[in-house]
Scaffold this motif. Structure first.
Motif, PDB file in Angstrom:
ATOM      1  N   ARG B  86     -30.185  17.653  22.566  1.00  0.00           N
ATOM      2  CA  ARG B  86     -30.042  16.414  21.803  1.00  0.00           C
ATOM      3  C   ARG B  86     -31.295  15.543  21.779  1.00  0.00           C
ATOM      4  O   ARG B  86     -31.718  15.116  20.688  1.00  0.00           O
ATOM      5  CB  ARG B  86     -28.843  15.619  22.333  1.00  0.00           C
ATOM      6  CG  ARG B  86     -28.418  14.493  21.395  1.00  0.00           C
ATOM      7  CD  ARG B  86     -27.243  13.747  21.961  1.00  0.00           C
ATOM      8  NE  ARG B  86     -27.694  12.722  22.889  1.00  0.00           N
ATOM      9  CZ  ARG B  86     -27.268  11.448  22.848  1.00  0.00           C
ATOM     10  NH1 ARG B  86     -26.389  11.092  21.961  1.00  0.00           N
ATOM     11  NH2 ARG B  86     -27.723  10.576  23.709  1.00  0.00           N
ATOM     12  N   PRO B  87     -31.941  15.250  22.918  1.00  0.00           N
ATOM     13  CA  PRO B  87     -33.127  14.370  22.866  1.00  0.00           C
ATOM     14  C   PRO B  87     -34.216  14.906  21.945  1.00  0.00           C
ATOM     15  O   PRO B  87     -34.872  14.137  21.233  1.00  0.00           O
ATOM     16  CB  PRO B  87     -33.612  14.350  24.323  1.00  0.00           C
ATOM     17  CG  PRO B  87     -32.443  14.731  25.119  1.00  0.00           C
ATOM     18  CD  PRO B  87     -31.632  15.652  24.286  1.00  0.00           C
ATOM     19  N   LEU B  88     -34.365  16.223  21.943  1.00  0.00           N
ATOM     20  CA  LEU B  88     -35.371  16.845  21.078  1.00  0.00           C
ATOM     21  C   LEU B  88     -35.063  16.569  19.612  1.00  0.00           C
ATOM     22  O   LEU B  88     -35.937  16.196  18.822  1.00  0.00           O
ATOM     23  CB  LEU B  88     -35.390  18.348  21.365  1.00  0.00           C
ATOM     24  CG  LEU B  88     -36.633  19.082  20.912  1.00  0.00           C
ATOM     25  CD1 LEU B  88     -37.785  18.759  21.850  1.00  0.00           C
ATOM     26  CD2 LEU B  88     -36.378  20.579  20.881  1.00  0.00           C
ATOM     27  N   LEU B  89     -33.783  16.740  19.250  1.00  0.00           N
ATOM     28  CA  LEU B  89     -33.382  16.527  17.862  1.00  0.00           C
ATOM     29  C   LEU B  89     -33.494  15.054  17.486  1.00  0.00           C
ATOM     30  O   LEU B  89     -33.843  14.721  16.361  1.00  0.00           O
ATOM     31  CB  LEU B  89     -31.952  17.017  17.644  1.00  0.00           C
ATOM     32  CG  LEU B  89     -31.738  18.513  17.837  1.00  0.00           C
ATOM     33  CD1 LEU B  89     -30.302  18.889  17.511  1.00  0.00           C
ATOM     34  CD2 LEU B  89     -32.686  19.310  16.963  1.00  0.00           C
ATOM     35  N   LEU B  90     -33.185  14.171  18.454  1.00  0.00           N
ATOM     36  CA  LEU B  90     -33.304  12.734  18.186  1.00  0.00           C
ATOM     37  C   LEU B  90     -34.742  12.374  17.866  1.00  0.00           C
ATOM     38  O   LEU B  90     -35.025  11.654  16.909  1.00  0.00           O
ATOM     39  CB  LEU B  90     -32.822  11.941  19.408  1.00  0.00           C
ATOM     40  CG  LEU B  90     -31.318  11.766  19.543  1.00  0.00           C
ATOM     41  CD1 LEU B  90     -30.980  11.193  20.901  1.00  0.00           C
ATOM     42  CD2 LEU B  90     -30.787  10.866  18.444  1.00  0.00           C
ATOM     43  N   LYS B  91     -35.652  12.906  18.680  1.00  0.00           N
ATOM     44  CA  LYS B  91     -37.076  12.630  18.465  1.00  0.00           C
ATOM     45  C   LYS B  91     -37.509  13.161  17.108  1.00  0.00           C
ATOM     46  O   LYS B  91     -38.218  12.520  16.347  1.00  0.00           O
ATOM     47  CB  LYS B  91     -37.894  13.289  19.586  1.00  0.00           C
ATOM     48  CG  LYS B  91     -39.156  12.527  19.933  1.00  0.00           C
ATOM     49  CD  LYS B  91     -39.866  13.186  21.106  1.00  0.00           C
ATOM     50  CE  LYS B  91     -39.151  12.995  22.424  1.00  0.00           C
ATOM     51  NZ  LYS B  91     -39.791  13.736  23.532  1.00  0.00           N
ATOM     52  N   PHE B  92     -37.020  14.344  16.802  1.00  0.00           N
ATOM     53  CA  PHE B  92     -37.362  15.031  15.568  1.00  0.00           C
ATOM     54  C   PHE B  92     -36.831  14.296  14.344  1.00  0.00           C
ATOM     55  O   PHE B  92     -37.514  14.184  13.329  1.00  0.00           O
ATOM     56  CB  PHE B  92     -36.804  16.458  15.650  1.00  0.00           C
ATOM     57  CG  PHE B  92     -36.819  17.216  14.374  1.00  0.00           C
ATOM     58  CD1 PHE B  92     -38.015  17.636  13.813  1.00  0.00           C
ATOM     59  CD2 PHE B  92     -35.628  17.542  13.741  1.00  0.00           C
ATOM     60  CE1 PHE B  92     -38.022  18.355  12.646  1.00  0.00           C
ATOM     61  CE2 PHE B  92     -35.641  18.256  12.563  1.00  0.00           C
ATOM     62  CZ  PHE B  92     -36.838  18.661  12.018  1.00  0.00           C
ATOM     63  N   SER B  93     -35.623  13.734  14.442  1.00  0.00           N
ATOM     64  CA  SER B  93     -35.044  13.100  13.254  1.00  0.00           C
ATOM     65  C   SER B  93     -35.396  11.629  13.122  1.00  0.00           C
ATOM     66  O   SER B  93     -35.601  11.144  12.025  1.00  0.00           O
ATOM     67  CB  SER B  93     -33.515  13.221  13.250  1.00  0.00           C
ATOM     68  OG  SER B  93     -33.064  14.165  14.130  1.00  0.00           O
ATOM     69  N   PHE B  94     -35.463  10.890  14.241  1.00  0.00           N
ATOM     70  CA  PHE B  94     -35.653   9.458  14.128  1.00  0.00           C
ATOM     71  C   PHE B  94     -37.069   8.997  14.489  1.00  0.00           C
ATOM     72  O   PHE B  94     -37.412   7.845  14.271  1.00  0.00           O
ATOM     73  CB  PHE B  94     -34.637   8.710  14.986  1.00  0.00           C
ATOM     74  CG  PHE B  94     -33.220   8.945  14.564  1.00  0.00           C
ATOM     75  CD1 PHE B  94     -32.757   8.455  13.352  1.00  0.00           C
ATOM     76  CD2 PHE B  94     -32.369   9.682  15.357  1.00  0.00           C
ATOM     77  CE1 PHE B  94     -31.454   8.678  12.954  1.00  0.00           C
ATOM     78  CE2 PHE B  94     -31.069   9.904  14.952  1.00  0.00           C
ATOM     79  CZ  PHE B  94     -30.612   9.417  13.757  1.00  0.00           C
ATOM     80  N   GLY B  95     -37.836   9.905  15.098  1.00  0.00           N
ATOM     81  CA  GLY B  95     -39.234   9.586  15.387  1.00  0.00           C
ATOM     82  C   GLY B  95     -39.400   8.385  16.290  1.00  0.00           C
ATOM     83  O   GLY B  95     -38.715   8.239  17.298  1.00  0.00           O
ATOM     84  N   VAL B  96     -40.289   7.491  15.897  1.00  0.00           N
ATOM     85  CA  VAL B  96     -40.702   6.373  16.751  1.00  0.00           C
ATOM     86  C   VAL B  96     -39.536   5.457  17.096  1.00  0.00           C
ATOM     87  O   VAL B  96     -39.387   5.022  18.234  1.00  0.00           O
ATOM     88  CB  VAL B  96     -41.812   5.562  16.045  1.00  0.00           C
ATOM     89  CG1 VAL B  96     -42.257   4.415  16.930  1.00  0.00           C
ATOM     90  CG2 VAL B  96     -42.970   6.480  15.703  1.00  0.00           C
ATOM     91  N   GLN B 113     -30.132  10.229   9.468  1.00  0.00           N
ATOM     92  CA  GLN B 113     -28.837  10.558  10.037  1.00  0.00           C
ATOM     93  C   GLN B 113     -28.428  11.977   9.638  1.00  0.00           C
ATOM     94  O   GLN B 113     -27.967  12.766  10.456  1.00  0.00           O
ATOM     95  CB  GLN B 113     -27.830   9.552   9.479  1.00  0.00           C
ATOM     96  CG  GLN B 113     -26.534   9.471  10.212  1.00  0.00           C
ATOM     97  CD  GLN B 113     -25.639   8.476   9.514  1.00  0.00           C
ATOM     98  OE1 GLN B 113     -25.187   8.708   8.404  1.00  0.00           O
ATOM     99  NE2 GLN B 113     -25.396   7.353  10.155  1.00  0.00           N
ATOM    100  N   PHE B 114     -28.660  12.284   8.396  1.00  0.00           N
ATOM    101  CA  PHE B 114     -28.297  13.581   7.844  1.00  0.00           C
ATOM    102  C   PHE B 114     -29.067  14.694   8.549  1.00  0.00           C
ATOM    103  O   PHE B 114     -28.500  15.700   8.958  1.00  0.00           O
ATOM    104  CB  PHE B 114     -28.590  13.581   6.341  1.00  0.00           C
ATOM    105  CG  PHE B 114     -27.968  14.736   5.621  1.00  0.00           C
ATOM    106  CD1 PHE B 114     -26.591  14.783   5.420  1.00  0.00           C
ATOM    107  CD2 PHE B 114     -28.743  15.770   5.144  1.00  0.00           C
ATOM    108  CE1 PHE B 114     -26.012  15.847   4.753  1.00  0.00           C
ATOM    109  CE2 PHE B 114     -28.168  16.834   4.475  1.00  0.00           C
ATOM    110  CZ  PHE B 114     -26.799  16.862   4.277  1.00  0.00           C
ATOM    111  N   ILE B 115     -30.376  14.498   8.712  1.00  0.00           N
ATOM    112  CA  ILE B 115     -31.203  15.510   9.384  1.00  0.00           C
ATOM    113  C   ILE B 115     -30.713  15.733  10.809  1.00  0.00           C
ATOM    114  O   ILE B 115     -30.569  16.861  11.272  1.00  0.00           O
ATOM    115  CB  ILE B 115     -32.689  15.079   9.389  1.00  0.00           C
ATOM    116  CG1 ILE B 115     -33.238  15.107   7.968  1.00  0.00           C
ATOM    117  CG2 ILE B 115     -33.516  15.994  10.276  1.00  0.00           C
ATOM    118  CD1 ILE B 115     -34.608  14.521   7.836  1.00  0.00           C
TER     119      ILE B 115
END
Lengths: 278, 169
Positions: B86-96, B113-115
């Protein structure tokens, strides 16, 4: 030492993840490989009570349908009762039998766990040894044959579904008395395979299959299914027959376990006969 | 959201487990498409919450679903993987904005959100169906199942975000 502890603290999330993932994989693997032993575990009191509890909630969702199934069965039974002189319509009561004692025992049971999209499907029933369930009892639904009891615990029983690649049930044609073995190839839950029917047998698509009294598991004449496909293999003398079971295995709820009281007598006699001829 | 509201998380845990086990497991759209809505719990777990607890909770959530659907440990494995990645995907989708904790998933821009949801659902479903097919079913089945169920799950989860987010804020 400090470094080792630091390492664990730094990577605790990954280590926890790896540990839990391996546990989950282990469970998956044992579920795939050791069906029998695992399911013995699920007829255990804990797993059994869980399914019982789940069934007590989910049962309400298809009450209307189940009522209709039972009502239809009642209609058939009443029709038979009112026309009891006509022996050709017998479905559930083997009235042509010459035995003059009450030799078939019937026990009601409810399916509390059912699966039908695997290759070795099983059902769990809410009746066990204490209710008189025994291994090798036949199980039928209001519409037709469901399977055979393979394990019993005190309160629960496990049934090998006809949708199990290990299932072998002797079936015969209602009209012609030719009999063969009913198996399942593991693909379509509405298509069973009937083997060993010779090409000389006068059969057609639409013929009804019933249980054969020759095995001691099912009494004679219980409905199984209807022939939907008939192919003549050029390479041998047998038909390739596809059978659609009467029972909708995806929604079966209320079932009956049937048991022949004379099963032991017959088996003992046959055993003696085999020993005698050797 | 400095403090994790444990009562709410626990409530969501139980709700998602029951909804999935008792209701959605019986959907079987077109015979085989099933939504796996319980990912909602993993997706919506507080961003500042304890990761270790999330991994443990996800494992038990998956194990519960496995008990309902009689599948050994398939869901447990997939859920614990989802929690870990999850943290990886969060960083990937929401960035900064994720790194500075200024984002709330249900009220984030729809595109991000979709990504986030789609990447999570695809990874989870692919692992899930691969493990389920263990016993020799076809890889084409894995892909079609992942895609078909994935669309269904994504729709449900994004729908739930917009349905429940305003009351939860």
């Amino acid at each position: 030492m400090q470094q080792i502890i630091d390492f664990f603290i730094r990577n605790k999330n990954f280590l926890l993840f790896a540990l839990l993932f391996i546990i989950a994989l282990q469970r998956t693997k044992s579920a795939h490989n050791y069906h029998q032993t695992r399911y013995l575990g699920s007829t255990h009191i804990v797993g059994g009570s869980f399914f019982q509890w789940k069934a007590s909630i989910t049962d309400y969702f298809d009450l209307a349908y189940q009522n209709e199934v039972l009502a239809r069965e009642n209609k058939n039974l009443r029709t038979q009762l009112l026309n009891s002189k006509d022996t050709t319509t017998t479905v559930l009561v083997p009235s042509t039998d010459t035995l003059n004692f009450d030799h078939i025992r019937v026990q009601t049971a409810k399916v509390i766990n059912n699966n039908f999209h695997k290759t070795k499907n099983q059902l769990t029933l809410n009746r066990g040894r204490l209710s008189g369930m025994e291994i090798d009892m036949g199980v039928v639904s209001p519409q037709g044959v469901v399977g055979i009891v393979t394990h019993v615990s005190d309160h629960y029983a496990l049934v090998q579904s006809i949708l199990n690649t290990q299932s072998k049930i002797v079936a015969k044609f209602q009209k012609s008395q030719h009999f063969g073995t009913l198996t399942w190839d593991g693909f379509d839950p509405t298509a069973l395979q009937l083997l060993e029917i010779p090409k000389i047998a006068p059969i057609a698509v639409g013929d009804t299959l019933v249980t054969d009294g020759k095995s001691t598991i099912f009494p004679e004449g219980l409905p199984i299914g209807v022939v939907v496909g008939l192919v003549q293999e050029p390479s041998n003398d047998y038909y390739n027959i596809t059978v659609a079971p009467f029972t909708d295995m995806t929604s079966v709820k209320q079932v009956y376990a049937v048991w022949r009281r004379d099963a032991n007598e017959i088996l003992t006699l046959e055993q003696q006969g085999e020993n005698g001829t050797n | 959201m400095a403090q994790t509201n444990w009562l709410r998380e626990l409530g969501r845990f139980v709700t998602v487990l029951l909804v999935q086990g008792l209701l959605l497991n019986h959907v079987r759209l077109f015979g085989y498409i099933n939504p796996y809505f319980y990912l909602y719990f993993v997706l919506l777990y507080p961003l500042t919450g304890n990761r270790t607890i999330l991994i443990a909770l996800s494992f038990f959530l998956g194990l519960g679903i496995d008990m309902f659907s009689d599948t050994g440990g398939v869901h447990a494995a997939a859920a614990v993987f989802a929690a870990w990645i999850r943290p990886l995907l969060l960083k990937f989708s929401f960035g900064v904005s994720y790194q500075y904790n200024t984002i709330k998933v249900p009220s984030a821009p729809l595109q991000q959100q979709f990504i986030y949801v789609v990447s999570m659902v695809i990874l989870h479903h692919f692992l899930l169906f691969s493990l389920e097919a263990f016993s020799g079913r076809h890889w084409a089945l894995i892909l079609t199942n992942t895609l078909a169920s994935g669309i269904f799950t994504t729709g449900l989860i994004i729908g739930a975000f917009h349905l429940f987010s305003t009351s939860n804020k």
